[in-house]
Design a protein around this motif. Structure first.
Motif: not given
Length: 202
Positions: A74, A78, A82, A152, A164, A166, A169
């Motif tokens: 992560g 975040c 995260c 990512y 940011t 992506d 997860s």
């Protein structure tokens, strides 16, 4: 495409990745649903890596041999996903009690541009005293992300200079020998995560 459209598309990509990984584990030999499946086959997940921990020290997969690794990818900027997943990992470790001493939780950044060792050091203390934060060069992060099949990408805001990330997860559980054991999909209840981890330790 509008910004809302891009966000929806990114969310769809992440959901598809999580679903695909979960289904792949079920095909390996698990049964029972998210957070409680077990694997009997060998999955091509994980491998060697060289990164820096939150103190700036170089670490490799050999650094953690003999301990179970609980790995989450992560980034510290975040806003919600995260912190939620790291909170679940922390709660699961607390529920493990003394068994948690055999588990090394690792938070690997996918945003090395901002997540320096100093930033990681401040961040990991917000969750669990044993959580280690790992960062590295963009190339090092790309290699470990590829080894774990982690998606990512940078998502830049056209209206500002900020961005940011992506990313998928998933929490990975690796054995003391570095072999892949199982994965935990997003929002796995901490008690289910702890139960599954304990079943390997016992």
């Amino acid at each position: 495409m509008t910004r809302n459209g891009k966000i929806a598309l990114a969310a769809g990509v992440l959901i598809a990745i999580a679903a695909g990984l979960w289904l792949s584990e079920l095909m390996i030999g698990g049964a029972g649903g998210p957070g409680v499946v077990s694997s009997s086959g060998k999955a091509q997940v994980g491998g060697s890596f060289t990164l820096a921990d939150e103190t700036g020290a170089t670490v490799t997969e050999e650094t953690f041999r003999g301990r179970y690794m609980l790995i989450y990818f992560g980034f510290t900027f975040c806003p919600d996903v995260c912190p939620t997943e790291l909170g679940i990992v922390s709660a699961a470790l607390d529920q493990l009690g003394d068994k948690a001493e055999k588990v090394q939780p690792l938070f690997v950044t996918i945003d090395p541009e901002r997540d320096t060792p100093e930033v990681m050091a401040r961040y990991v203390t917000l969750f669990h005293p044993r959580l280690k934060g790992l960062t590295g060069t963009p190339e090092q992060i790309a290699r470990i992300a590829k080894a774990y099949h982690v998606f990512y990408r940078k998502a830049e805001d056209e209206s500002s200079s900020d961005y940011t990330m992506d990313h998928s997860s998933i929490v990975f559980l690796m054995g003391p020998d570095g072999e892949y054991l199982k994965l935990f999909p997003p929002q796995t209840p901490p008690e289910k995560m702890a139960e599954a981890i304990a079943s390997y330790i016992e």
